[in-house]
Design an enzyme around this catalytic site. Structure first.
Site: not given
Length: 542
Positions: A62, A95-96, A388
């Protein structure tokens, strides 16, 4: 000729980087951060093991968790970590993606700086490209019915794929959709705080369950109390069930032994009156935010009432939402109308710990997901994946728009932005092209992480988008084929993409605007930190 004395403005322990040196240093820091998380992107992404100075281990892929746990010194790198945190807060996933795009935008900017394109020109070009990208995204977004549970499940499963929870993604997808649709309010908004995630190791991920109510990590206060109460009438108290101490310091002198007995009896009567008041309201389950006196426990047990003490404020609020009870601050005010209802309240042992389950609530506006896993690290990673997934399902319900996953959206954006670049005059055109190229880092990384030939995949993807005229063609990393991602059910909420691209572009613009870095040396100095005061140059400390 008079020798001029050099003027010292900054103190000795301050380092200063100016112009291109400052820009390159910041760009390098941003790229290092992006490279760190890049290998975790997509269904075939790898995990990172993070060990802190206390020896605690986190195993995750994550993006935001990796960046939060990393001990980062460089100020520009910290700014990029803020991008991931914002993405997590706003949409819960992607997010990545946001960080990787930001890193690639900085790399493209560096190439343009080498061609003597001024930073303000690059910033303007990026800004034009960002606005156009947001327009294109709205154009290619697909409308979905927020009540289409099958589509919501596909969105949840896309988010869960590639994380520790992947093998149970079918079941977890259903749980997440069920949980989110239960807590939607009348305005179609979702308060993610109303979905409580309780973690317990010692069983397989498949045993994760959704409780239409609340699970509280406490036990009943007295073993004489019933373990299970059906047709529960629940009282929520924000006051102690014990004798109140005086507000001011007071001293009571008792000279007669009889008076002492009378005093104790009076205290007992006060406690008994409190319990009688609870009993009179019809309550058979009590959740108390404060303490419960030993004598009160005895009386409650005698009355067959299950009581739990020192319940967290957040849990009390969830109980109120789930059962329809009112939180009472004075026992004297407790009436039957204030009680909540649940089909069953029971104390159950989970992984050796007693927990209170409030189940079968009529119209719960708060639910609990009890996450299971064989070890603590697996449970933590599954819980992160579920969070998520909750975020993306909530976004879809609120916005009703989705886009194709598997790199399809980024390839379509890049293709259309290149066409748009031809209409932009001046050097800004180069920056718009750079922005378009940077977006393709997502499908390229997906291919690399899956062990596929990235160049071949990119050529095939571009050809498919140019010939078919559909924005849905993306990379199926499991087969290595270019397929229609919408038909395959690989879809993401529009908001995840818009937020990721916007955050990445704004972070890159902010770093490009900096042409002067003035940094004071850390107090620890060189001896303790081994060069942490010099956060630039070749030895970038991250």
């Amino acid at each position: 000729m008079v020798a001029t004395q050099p003027i010292v403005i900054l103190p000795e322990n301050v380092k200063r980087y100016v112009g291109k040196e400052a820009q390159r240093m910041n760009i390098l820091a941003g790229r290092v951060i992006a490279e760190t998380v890049r290998s975790t992107l997509g269904p075939k992404g790898m995990d990172k093991m993070l060990v802190d100075d206390l020896g605690d281990i986190v195993v995750t892929n994550d993006g935001v968790t990796i960046l939060k746990e990393m001990s980062v010194e460089h100020p520009a790198a910290k700014m990029l970590i803020e991008v991931a945190k914002t993405q997590e807060k706003e949409v819960g996933d992607g997010t990545t993606t946001a960080v990787v795009i930001a890193g690639e935008l900085l790399r493209k900017a560096e190439e343009l700086l080498d061609q003597n394109v001024h930073p303000t020109v690059i910033i303007k070009g990026y800004h034009l490209a960002l606005n156009k990208a947001q327009e294109i995204l709205k154009d290619i977004a697909i409308d979905v019915n927020p009540e289409d549970k099958e589509m919501l499940k596909k969105i949840a499963m896309t988010s869960l794929t590639g994380k520790g929870a992947e093998k149970a993604r079918d079941k977890l997808g259903e749980i997440v959709v069920d949980a989110v649709t239960t807590v939607v309010d009348e305005n179609g908004k979702v308060d993610k705080d109303l979905i409580k995630i309780e973690k317990k190791e010692g069983a397989s991920v498949d045993e994760t369950e959704l409780i239409k109510g609340v699970v509280i990590d406490k036990e009943r206060v007295n073993p004489q109390m019933p373990k299970k109460v059906e047709n529960a009438k629940i009282a929520l108290l924000n006051c102690p069930i014990e004798v109140k101490e005086t507000e001011t310091d007071a001293k009571i002198n008792i000279t007669d032994p009889a008076k002492m007995i009378e005093f104790i009896e009076q205290e007992e009567k006060m406690i008994k009156d409190m319990v009688d008041q609870i009993k009179a309201s019809g309550a058979n389950v009590v959740f108390c935010q404060k303490g419960i006196d030993d004598l009160a426990q005895h009386y409650l047990a005698k009355a067959g009432i299950l009581a739990v003490r020192r319940v967290k404020k957040s849990d009390m609020e969830k109980l109120a939402k789930a059962t329809g009870a009112n939180i009472i601050t004075n026992i004297k005010d407790l009436t039957p109308e204030d009680l909540g209802e649940a089909g069953v309240v029971s104390e159950e042992k989970v992984a050796g710990d007693a927990m209170i389950f409030v189940r079968e609530c009529k119209d719960p506006k708060a639910v609990t997901i009890l996450v299971r896993g064989t070890t603590e690290h697996i449970v933590d990673e599954v819980a992160r994946a579920i969070e998520d997934a909750i975020g993306v399902v909530a976004c879809t319900i609120e916005d009703g728009k989705i886009v194709a996953g598997g790199g399809a959206t980024e390839v379509e954006l890049a293709m259309r932005l290149r066409d748009y670049a031809d209409t932009v005059s001046g050097r800004e055109q180069l920056a718009v092209r750079g922005f378009a190229d940077a977006l393709e880092v997502i499908p390229r990384t997906l291919a690399e992480n899956a062990g596929l030939d990235a160049i071949e995949m990119m050529v095939n993807l571009r050809a498919k988008h140019a010939n078919e005229g559909s924005a849905a063609y993306g990379l199926n990393v499991f087969t290595g084929e270019i397929e229609n991602m919408v038909e395959k059910g690989v879809v993401e909420p529009l908001r995840v993409k818009t937020q990721a691209i916007q955050s990445a572009a704004e972070a890159a613009e902010m770093l490009l605007r900096i042409d002067d870095v003035i940094a004071a040396e850390k107090l620890e100095g060189k001896d303790k930190k081994g060069g942490s005061e010099d956060f630039g140059g070749e030895d970038t400390n991250l």
